[in-house]
Design an enzyme around this catalytic site. Sequence first.
Site, mmCIF file in Angstrom:
data_model
loop_
_atom_site.group_PDB
_atom_site.id
_atom_site.type_symbol
_atom_site.label_atom_id
_atom_site.label_comp_id
_atom_site.label_asym_id
_atom_site.label_seq_id
_atom_site.Cartn_x
_atom_site.Cartn_y
_atom_site.Cartn_z
ATOM 1 N N ASP A 127 7.728 6.704 12.826
ATOM 2 C CA ASP A 127 8.553 7.327 13.835
ATOM 3 C C ASP A 127 10.106 6.907 13.453
ATOM 4 O O ASP A 127 10.132 6.369 12.276
ATOM 5 C CB ASP A 127 8.350 6.722 15.194
ATOM 6 C CG ASP A 127 8.573 5.393 15.390
ATOM 7 O OD1 ASP A 127 9.081 4.360 14.612
ATOM 8 O OD2 ASP A 127 8.353 4.895 16.564
ATOM 9 N N CYS A 139 6.447 1.750 12.464
ATOM 10 C CA CYS A 139 7.374 2.054 13.552
ATOM 11 C C CYS A 139 8.189 0.799 13.748
ATOM 12 O O CYS A 139 8.354 -0.174 12.975
ATOM 13 C CB CYS A 139 6.712 2.383 15.037
ATOM 14 S SG CYS A 139 5.747 0.935 15.712
ATOM 15 N N THR A 163 8.202 -1.955 15.628
ATOM 16 C CA THR A 163 7.413 -3.181 15.702
ATOM 17 C C THR A 163 5.916 -3.195 15.316
ATOM 18 O O THR A 163 5.125 -4.092 14.720
ATOM 19 C CB THR A 163 7.169 -3.608 17.306
ATOM 20 O OG1 THR A 163 6.396 -2.745 18.024
ATOM 21 C CG2 THR A 163 8.569 -3.825 17.930
ATOM 22 N N ILE A 198 3.648 -2.134 17.056
ATOM 23 C CA ILE A 198 2.733 -2.393 18.169
ATOM 24 C C ILE A 198 2.504 -0.785 18.546
ATOM 25 O O ILE A 198 1.188 -0.698 18.928
ATOM 26 C CB ILE A 198 3.438 -3.150 19.291
ATOM 27 C CG1 ILE A 198 3.565 -4.643 18.514
ATOM 28 C CG2 ILE A 198 2.667 -3.011 20.469
ATOM 29 C CD1 ILE A 198 4.385 -5.400 19.632
ATOM 30 N N MET A 256 2.331 1.950 17.255
ATOM 31 C CA MET A 256 1.502 2.995 16.131
ATOM 32 C C MET A 256 0.173 2.154 16.473
ATOM 33 O O MET A 256 -0.938 3.028 16.190
ATOM 34 C CB MET A 256 1.971 2.627 14.884
ATOM 35 C CG MET A 256 3.230 3.401 14.532
ATOM 36 S SD MET A 256 2.886 5.034 14.620
ATOM 37 C CE MET A 256 4.256 5.795 13.689
ATOM 38 N N HIS A 299 -12.463 -8.767 6.150
ATOM 39 C CA HIS A 299 -13.379 -8.891 7.311
ATOM 40 C C HIS A 299 -13.620 -7.892 8.207
ATOM 41 O O HIS A 299 -14.633 -7.912 8.796
ATOM 42 C CB HIS A 299 -12.911 -10.410 8.229
ATOM 43 C CG HIS A 299 -12.842 -11.548 7.445
ATOM 44 N ND1 HIS A 299 -12.338 -12.667 7.949
ATOM 45 C CD2 HIS A 299 -12.978 -11.820 6.061
ATOM 46 C CE1 HIS A 299 -12.709 -13.680 7.353
ATOM 47 N NE2 HIS A 299 -12.918 -13.264 6.094
ATOM 48 N N HIS A 301 -19.970 -9.692 8.071
ATOM 49 C CA HIS A 301 -18.839 -9.233 9.175
ATOM 50 C C HIS A 301 -19.425 -7.971 9.631
ATOM 51 O O HIS A 301 -19.047 -7.443 10.751
ATOM 52 C CB HIS A 301 -17.426 -9.055 8.864
ATOM 53 C CG HIS A 301 -16.962 -10.529 8.660
ATOM 54 N ND1 HIS A 301 -16.390 -11.334 9.602
ATOM 55 C CD2 HIS A 301 -16.719 -11.405 7.629
ATOM 56 C CE1 HIS A 301 -16.080 -12.521 9.309
ATOM 57 N NE2 HIS A 301 -16.135 -12.540 7.982
#
Length: 149
Positions: free
Chosen positions: A8, A65, A67, A69, A71, A98, A134
């Site tokens: 963005d 973006c 932060t 977060i 995205m 993992h 995992h």
Amino acid sequence: MKVIIGADHGGFRLKQELIPFIESLGYTVEDVGSSCEQSVDYPDYALPVCTAVVEGKADRGILVCGTGIGMSIAANKVKGIRCALVHDLFSAQATRDHNDTNVLAMGERVIGPGVAQEIVRVWLETPFSEGERHQGRIDKVMSIEQRSC
């Protein structure tokens, strides 16, 4: 390997710096935007990146973006996506090793371009080598997705 990337307005500059770096590592890059720093909505860029990964049109996706977060939240709404928000090298390696992540999210306002480039390099070059240990956990996460859709 083909990498699809989107950002963005808050991640535009970092995206622009990452594209030539990723290409210099030998990967093909597809840029889905945005094309400037004018305000846009991050889900509009997360969705095409994630859709391309799920449909096999790209091997991995990268989202940027302010932060990372927003995205990462948007990306993880797409069935089949395992997106990690990463701002350090250890997490970049661990999330591939993992969690077999297929999308990486980062925040331009959180890290600089040099660190971001190293994160991308580590994330792209790290195989899912801990699969035996995992895979069961990943399968459980994906079963949550199946039950909730």
